[in-house]
Design an enzyme around this catalytic site. Structure first.
Site, PDB file in Angstrom:
ATOM      1  N   GLU A  34       0.817  -1.247   0.079  1.00  0.00           N
ATOM      2  CA  GLU A  34       0.203   0.126   0.025  1.00  0.00           C
ATOM      3  C   GLU A  34       0.805   1.117  -0.063  1.00  0.00           C
ATOM      4  O   GLU A  34       1.737   1.278   1.088  1.00  0.00           O
ATOM      5  CB  GLU A  34      -0.802  -0.034   1.334  1.00  0.00           C
ATOM      6  CG  GLU A  34      -2.156   0.632   1.040  1.00  0.00           C
ATOM      7  CD  GLU A  34      -2.814   0.363   2.624  1.00  0.00           C
ATOM      8  OE1 GLU A  34      -2.991   1.221   3.389  1.00  0.00           O
ATOM      9  OE2 GLU A  34      -3.313  -0.842   2.728  1.00  0.00           O
ATOM     10  N   ASP A  45      -4.575   9.849   9.690  1.00  0.00           N
ATOM     11  CA  ASP A  45      -3.199   9.499  10.075  1.00  0.00           C
ATOM     12  C   ASP A  45      -2.845   9.937  11.496  1.00  0.00           C
ATOM     13  O   ASP A  45      -2.810  11.475  11.678  1.00  0.00           O
ATOM     14  CB  ASP A  45      -2.385   9.869   9.005  1.00  0.00           C
ATOM     15  CG  ASP A  45      -2.637   8.766   7.595  1.00  0.00           C
ATOM     16  OD1 ASP A  45      -2.627   7.456   7.747  1.00  0.00           O
ATOM     17  OD2 ASP A  45      -2.860   9.509   6.322  1.00  0.00           O
TER      18      ASP A  45
END
Length: 244
Positions: A34, A45
């Protein structure tokens, strides 16, 4: 066998390391890769991956640059490559142009956490199908069974099950939420389930994948790239330790 998906942010530690890191991950035994597309406001994140995004942007990473790097190794890469990012840069690039470039660069799927499913169905699903690209939605412990089934029906490739309701790399993440993992395992899902967020070791990986098809490791791997001069050796050793 449980599948290991390794995430890293394109353009770190140096701008031109992307192709080398992809090959290293593949050669070390991961089944999927990924690749994070750097963005100035990566809301899902945690601090480590935010730091990676900042460094990558400072290094000069762009979507165009990433596609050119991916094209350069297209014939050597045999595992699925998934691009993960946010919708704004993709729309700026042009959604169809972006999908065409993915197809030409050996990318097999996308994860765009801030693209609403309704928008996906209405405006983008057909374009992705045209370019033979998978699209993965995320579910969390709070997602109802009904919605999990709906998101699974829209997804292809795999369903991304966030281990707990937190940002990536959160030390407080409850990794082994038994009720949630059992619930996912009991649903008639069409896609394999990959668990992500908070996996740092072989023990973590084995714990969360008891009832799932695989696990996604991001922050722990990105940390190696950010913190170590000899990141190549450490990155290889880390992946081997999970796969051992």
């Amino acid at each position: 066998m449980k599948k290991l998906n390794i995430y890293f942010t394109a353009g770190i530690p140096e701008l031109e390391n992307t192709a080398e890191i992809i090959q290293l991950i593949q050669d070390s035994g991961a089944e999927m890769i990924e690749i994070g597309m750097p963005y100035s406001d990566p809301v899902a994140d945690g601090p480590v991956i935010q730091q990676a995004h900042e460094l990558a942007l400072k290094n000069g990473m762009t979507i165009e640059k990433l596609f050119s790097q991916l094209k350069s190794i297209k014939n050597e890469i045999k595992v699925p490559l998934i691009l993960m990012g946010y919708i704004n840069p993709v729309l700026r690039f042009g959604f169809e142009e972006f999908c065409a470039a993915c197809s030409e660069s050996g990318v097999s799927g996308l994860i765009i956490p801030d693209l609403p499913p309704i928008e996906f169905e209405k405006n983008y699903q057909k374009i992705l199908a045209k370019y033979h690209l998978n699209f993965t939605f995320l579910v969390t412990p709070e997602t109802s069974d009904e919605r999990i089934l709906y998101l699974d029906s829209l997804s292809s490739g795999f369903l991304y099950a966030v281990s707990s309701s937190s940002t990536t790399g959160n030390d407080q993440a409850v990794l082994k939420n038994e009720e949630y993992l059992s619930r996912l395992a009991s649903l008639p899902l069409k896609n394999p389930v990959m668990i992500g967020f908070g996996i740092k070791s072989k023990e973590d990986f084995e714990n969360v994948t008891e009832k799932a098809d695989g696990g996604i490791i991001g922050t722990a791997f990105v940390n190696i790239l950010l913190q170590n001069r000899d990141w190549k050796t450490k990155a290889i050793d880390f992946i081997h330790s999970i796969k051992a």
